[in-house]
Design a protein around this motif. Structure first.
Motif, PDB file in Angstrom:
ATOM      1  N   SER A  39      63.136   8.668  19.359  1.00  0.00           N
ATOM      2  CA  SER A  39      63.930   7.809  20.240  1.00  0.00           C
ATOM      3  C   SER A  39      63.775   6.333  19.898  1.00  0.00           C
ATOM      4  O   SER A  39      64.550   5.498  20.357  1.00  0.00           O
ATOM      5  N   ASP A  40      62.751   5.990  19.087  1.00  0.00           N
ATOM      6  CA  ASP A  40      62.554   4.591  18.681  1.00  0.00           C
ATOM      7  C   ASP A  40      63.509   4.171  17.561  1.00  0.00           C
ATOM      8  O   ASP A  40      63.660   2.971  17.290  1.00  0.00           O
ATOM      9  N   LEU A  41      64.141   5.138  16.903  1.00  0.00           N
ATOM     10  CA  LEU A  41      65.019   4.816  15.789  1.00  0.00           C
ATOM     11  C   LEU A  41      66.381   4.344  16.304  1.00  0.00           C
ATOM     12  O   LEU A  41      66.907   4.879  17.275  1.00  0.00           O
ATOM     13  N   THR A  42      66.943   3.344  15.647  1.00  0.00           N
ATOM     14  CA  THR A  42      68.251   2.832  16.052  1.00  0.00           C
ATOM     15  C   THR A  42      69.363   3.667  15.424  1.00  0.00           C
ATOM     16  O   THR A  42      69.225   4.188  14.315  1.00  0.00           O
ATOM     17  N   SER A  99      74.164   8.677  15.245  1.00  0.00           N
ATOM     18  CA  SER A  99      75.138   8.674  14.163  1.00  0.00           C
ATOM     19  C   SER A  99      74.614   9.413  12.930  1.00  0.00           C
ATOM     20  O   SER A  99      75.385   9.796  12.053  1.00  0.00           O
ATOM     21  N   MET A 100      73.301   9.621  12.851  1.00  0.00           N
ATOM     22  CA  MET A 100      72.720  10.281  11.683  1.00  0.00           C
ATOM     23  C   MET A 100      72.563  11.783  11.876  1.00  0.00           C
ATOM     24  O   MET A 100      72.465  12.531  10.905  1.00  0.00           O
ATOM     25  N   LEU A 101      72.528  12.242  13.130  1.00  0.00           N
ATOM     26  CA  LEU A 101      72.208  13.638  13.386  1.00  0.00           C
ATOM     27  C   LEU A 101      73.197  14.604  12.740  1.00  0.00           C
ATOM     28  O   LEU A 101      72.807  15.673  12.261  1.00  0.00           O
ATOM     29  N   SER A 102      74.485  14.243  12.734  1.00  0.00           N
ATOM     30  CA  SER A 102      75.486  15.160  12.184  1.00  0.00           C
ATOM     31  C   SER A 102      75.355  15.291  10.670  1.00  0.00           C
ATOM     32  O   SER A 102      75.905  16.219  10.081  1.00  0.00           O
TER      33      SER A 102
END
Length: 363
Positions: free
Chosen positions: A7-10, A14-17
């Motif tokens: 959760s700390d990553l910005t 958008s990267m999960l897919s």
């Protein structure tokens, strides 16, 4: 050092897919080929080739650290004896390529906590690639057969409820199960549903629908967590205030004394009802009702206040606290169930505690 959370990553959404844990076209080979080995955990997330199927089953990219490698990554040098002898020098010897990851002294950040075990231990991050290289340089012939087995990868199995199988559970290897042959797994998930015929609510397993709950709120009540007051906000369930008027305590006593009830919602305990009381009188079994003395009547509001507060802030044990109840002066005393014993003839009997617990009737 502080380990970052996902959760700390910005912009993580958008990267999960684009992240896949399965091999892509560039690593596809003949059916049954071994999956590639990765030198670090970062290789596990393979961006290309989502939902690829090789030889009828999906192949996971990379592999986790082996058990002894995981222990090397989390144990302190003083616990090196938990590893096989050939691995111990990696944690203790000045010549170890990993010795920088096992400092003799380090900083402990209390971070506002009270006890040492709550603190954050600031240690250097361990290089997973270096750890793997050092670990796999160990001569495996020095390990016993049992140690080799402990450090290997087992086969993944799927457990599925099946009344036709022993114990009601069907066990099969993952690669032989339908889960291994799903081509489009974008929407595959375990569904939160009950088995057909499940009793709702189950005994001692209530739901949020079993009490007239009006709302959930979060506020600081200094919840009692194992004897210490929590400094954070607590999720509180609130029961509606407009409850119907209770029958007189004398009638409640006739109905409940000698019966069993469940208390301490939502993790319910069974108790044998011994008495019922209101603001002036105590009813106990077949004995004559006992009137409170004037002094006891004056102290009763304080006693009731403590009961309701304990229900809200907890008693320092799991399953207590987080419950806001409407005020009422009727209380019960119960003897909690302690054990179920089996007599020589096979009969099972319930054993209730000798002590009594007083609690509000609405609880």
């Amino acid at each position: 050092n502080y380990g970052p959370m996902l959760s700390d990553l910005t912009n993580v959404n958008s990267m999960l897919s684009e992240i896949s844990f399965f091999d892509g076209e560039e690593s596809e080979g003949a059916a049954g080929a071994d999956p590639p080995r990765s030198a670090s955990s970062s290789a596990v997330a393979n961006i290309a080739g989502r939902n690829r199927v090789n030889g009828g089953s999906r192949r996971v990219a990379g592999e986790p650290l082996r058990p002894f490698e995981q222990l090397l990554g989390c144990l302190p040098p003083s616990s090196s004896y938990l590893l096989p002898e050939p691995y111990r020098w990696l944690m203790t010897s000045p010549d170890s390529p990993l010795i920088d990851s096992f400092p003799d002294s380090f900083t402990v950040d209390m971070n506002g906590k009270r006890w040492p075990w709550e603190a954050v231990t600031l240690l250097p991050f361990i290089d997973s690639k270096k750890l793997i290289e050092a670990s796999r340089s160990i001569d495996q012939s020095q390990l016993t057969e049992e140690e080799k087995k402990l450090n290997g990868f087992g086969e993944t199995h799927v457990l599925m409820r099946s009344p036709e199988h022993d114990g009601g559970v069907k066990v099969e290897p993952l690669n032989d199960s339908p889960w291994a042959k799903i081509i489009d797994d974008a929407n595959v998930a375990f569904q939160p549903q009950l088995n057909q015929g499940t009793k709702i609510p189950g005994d001692c397993f209530p739901t949020l629908k079993d009490a007239p709950i009006t709302r959930l709120n979060r506020r600081k009540v200094f919840l009692n967590v194992f004897g210490l007051r929590s400094r954070y906000r607590t999720a509180l369930l609130e029961m509606e205030d407009s409850l119907p008027a209770f029958p007189p305590a004398s009638l409640l006593a006739e109905k409940f004394i000698g019966t069993t009830v469940n208390f301490r919602y939502p993790i319910l305990y069974e108790g044998l009802v011994c008495s019922v009381a209101d603001s002036s009188t105590v009813y106990r079994g077949n004995a004559r009702p006992q009137k409170y003395s004037k002094e006891a009547q004056m102290k009763r509001p304080m006693l009731l206040g403590k009961m309701f507060k304990d229900i809200q802030v907890g008693e320092g044990m799991t399953g207590t606290g987080g419950w806001v109840l409407p005020k009422a002066d009727v209380t019960l005393t119960v003897r909690p169930l302690e054990a179920i014993e089996t007599l020589p003839d096979g009969t099972k009997v319930k054993v209730y505690a000798k002590r009594e617990v007083e609690l509000p009737f609405v609880a």
